[in-house]
Write an enzyme that holds these catalytic residues in place. Structure first.
Site, PDB file in Angstrom:
ATOM      1  N   ASP A   1       0.810  -1.312  -0.083  1.00  0.00           N
ATOM      2  CA  ASP A   1      -0.118  -0.017   0.102  1.00  0.00           C
ATOM      3  C   ASP A   1       1.089   1.406  -0.138  1.00  0.00           C
ATOM      4  O   ASP A   1       1.694   1.397   0.988  1.00  0.00           O
ATOM      5  CB  ASP A   1      -0.895  -0.030   1.259  1.00  0.00           C
ATOM      6  CG  ASP A   1      -2.128   1.253   1.323  1.00  0.00           C
ATOM      7  OD1 ASP A   1      -1.801   2.103   0.206  1.00  0.00           O
ATOM      8  OD2 ASP A   1      -2.799   0.981   1.975  1.00  0.00           O
TER       9      ASP A   1
ATOM     10  N   CYS B   1     -25.451   2.552  25.336  1.00  0.00           N
ATOM     11  CA  CYS B   1     -25.976   3.792  24.712  1.00  0.00           C
ATOM     12  C   CYS B   1     -27.010   3.481  23.407  1.00  0.00           C
ATOM     13  O   CYS B   1     -26.823   2.736  22.634  1.00  0.00           O
ATOM     14  CB  CYS B   1     -24.886   4.698  24.315  1.00  0.00           C
ATOM     15  SG  CYS B   1     -24.074   4.450  22.746  1.00  0.00           S
TER      16      CYS B   1
END
EC number: 3.6.-.-
Length: 349
Positions: free
Chosen positions: A57, A281
């Site tokens: 990469d 949450c």
């Protein structure tokens, strides 16, 4: 199917014959963390063998993942003596290629030299090609069978941390493309040589170039054979549980199958496992609901694949110690009730 494959990479880690493992997927899904984790587990499970992790990469992250500077030459990982890393630099490879071209002759008017300079500067995908040529060097020196010469480096396995999907597919297509291109170029070489001589090209330089191309073609043919051999090569897809990532994973798998490359493992990163939170949450619950929807689709679509589910962590995974802790879930399924403390208590780097 009559049986369900283990949701781990344990089989891959233990396989004796694998020489090349490619790790790839969409940008931002955790390819470098996954490839680093695979390399760490291979090194831990096989302490007597040597392993090499290569980044193809252009936006290298191995140095960040291991908190250690790596370059174009293989360097040992601190804390894992049997694992080495390197980051291929296409710009440096381009510079080396142009310098080699200049060695054939110093005539700036040589049409062959001018053609080569134009090609190296303008071909689409030249980064992938140069990365591939660098990889070729290591494959050429890799000991595959016991009958290979003793001067070859005996890495048990080489792991590739690849670029995002498009770059990777072009990279993997190169063996076939180069094989066809070099074959046609060889057919033309008999006519091309005299023509270049008439235009003022140096005969010795042309002979050297064609000899080099013949050598490259042999190497490319060897690579093509090895990359399409499931005993020697496999590809691990990395994704997250979202629509775009799932879509790109399916596209990549279809492409890999068209290249006849083995792929039977998918790592799904950044999962919340919110069902087991005591006080989750609302946002986490909503996102986990979405993740489960796509996980169900993956389970149905890829029932004959190893589907590995990896948790979202409380902090970045950097350094060998954190990679060791995280990578254990590649070979042992993550259990949120038992293992939550491991992923929330990583060392800050």
């Amino acid at each position: 199917m009559d049986f369900e494959l283990e949701p781990t990479l344990e089989e891959l880690i233990k396989q004796d014959t694998l020489k090349w493992i490619f790790v790839g997927g969409k940008g931002g899904v955790g390819k470098t963390t996954t490839s680093s984790s695979i390399a760490v587990q291979l090194a831990l499970q096989h302490p007597e063998d040597e392993f090499l992790l290569i980044s193809t990469d252009p936006a290298h992250n191995l140095s960040d993942a291991f908190c250690q500077k790596f370059g174009k030459d293989a360097r040992k990982v601190e804390g894992l003596s049997n694992l080495s890393c390197m980051e291929i630099d296409p710009e440096a490879a381009m510079s080396d290629l142009q310098q080699q071209a200049q060695q054939y002759n110093n005539d700036p008017n040589d049409p062959l030299k001018s053609m080569m300079n134009d090609m190296t500067g303008s071909i689409p995908g030249i980064d992938e090609a140069l990365s591939f040529m660098e990889v070729l060097k290591h494959i050429k020196n890799q000991k595959v069978t016991e009958s290979d010469t003793k001067d070859k480096v005996s890495y048990r396995t080489i792991i590739f941390d690849t670029a995002p999907t498009g770059h990777t597919l072009r990279f993997l297509q190169l063996p076939t493309t180069l094989q066809k291109l070099l074959g046609k170029f060889q057919q033309l070489s008999g006519k091309l040589g005299p023509m270049m001589s008439m235009l003022g090209g140096g005969a010795q330089g042309q002979q050297d170039m064609f000899a080099k191309l013949n050598e490259v073609q042999k190497n490319v043919e060897e690579v093509n054979e090895q990359f399409t051999n499931p005993d020697l090569t496999t590809f691990v897809c990395v994704c997250i549980s979202e629509f775009l990532s799932l879509y790109e994973t399916e596209r990549m798998i279809q492409e890999l199958m068209s290249y006849k490359m083995d792929v039977n493992s998918i790592v799904v990163n950044q999962l919340l496992f919110a069902d087991d939170d005591e006080n989750p949450c609302k946002r986490c619950v909503a996102r986990w609901k979405m993740q489960k929807k796509y996980l169900d689709q993956m389970a149905e679509l890829y029932e004959d694949y190893h589907l590995v589910k990896m948790p979202l962590l409380g902090s970045e995974i950097r350094g060998v110690d954190n990679l060791k802790r995280f990578s254990q879930f590649l070979i042992k399924p993550y259990d949120p009730k038992v293992d939550r403390a491991i992923i929330t208590d990583l060392k800050e780097q």
